[in-house]
Design a protein around this motif. Structure first.
Motif, short mmCIF file in Angstrom:
data_model
loop_
_atom_site.label_atom_id
_atom_site.label_comp_id
_atom_site.label_asym_id
_atom_site.label_seq_id
_atom_site.Cartn_x
_atom_site.Cartn_y
_atom_site.Cartn_z
N SER A 5 1.00 6.42 -7.04
CA SER A 5 -0.09 7.26 -7.41
C SER A 5 0.32 8.83 -7.13
N GLN A 6 1.24 9.16 -6.16
CA GLN A 6 1.59 10.73 -6.18
C GLN A 6 2.81 10.97 -7.04
N ASN A 40 0.50 4.06 -2.94
CA ASN A 40 0.43 5.50 -2.57
C ASN A 40 1.51 6.43 -3.17
N HIS A 41 2.74 6.02 -3.03
CA HIS A 41 4.01 6.70 -3.79
C HIS A 41 3.68 6.76 -5.04
N TYR A 78 0.93 -1.19 -0.14
CA TYR A 78 0.13 0.14 0.15
C TYR A 78 0.69 1.31 -0.02
N LYS A 79 2.00 1.24 0.49
CA LYS A 79 2.91 2.29 0.64
C LYS A 79 3.42 2.58 -0.76
#
Length: 98
Positions: free
Chosen positions: A17-18, A14-15, A10-11
């Motif tokens: 996606s940013q 998230n990374h 998930y990290k």
């Protein structure tokens, strides 16, 4: 190589996606991961960047299953563990055509 590594999917998601989805040339991931497996992560990342190259590493014998679920994955995109570091580097160089 410039490498960003994560031990939690998930990290990583998230990374990714940013960031600019085209920032990375290759993602190397395991299939068996906690909470979000490699197949799920692959599906989410491919939505953001359908052109990203992905190399799966797995101790599982899942080649046929992955090929049937994802027709864009090739047999050569999956490596069975254990793998020697030099073999992995050769495979990465081949994928990136270096």
């Amino acid at each position: 190589y410039n490498i960003t590594s994560f031990s939690e999917p998930y990290k990583a998601l998230n990374h990714f996606s940013q960031m600019d989805p085209y920032h990375y040339d290759l993602i190397v991931m395991d299939i068996r991961m906690p909470r979000l497996n490699g197949i799920q992560l692959y599906s989410k990342i491919k939505v953001m960047n359908p052109d990203i190259k992905v190399l799966f590493l797995s101790a599982l014998d899942v080649v046929e299953e992955l090929l049937s679920i994802f027709p864009d994955i090739k047999c050569s995109d999956i490596i069975r563990k254990p793998i020697e570091p030099q073999d992995l580097l050769s495979k990465i160089n081949s994928i990136l055509r270096l």
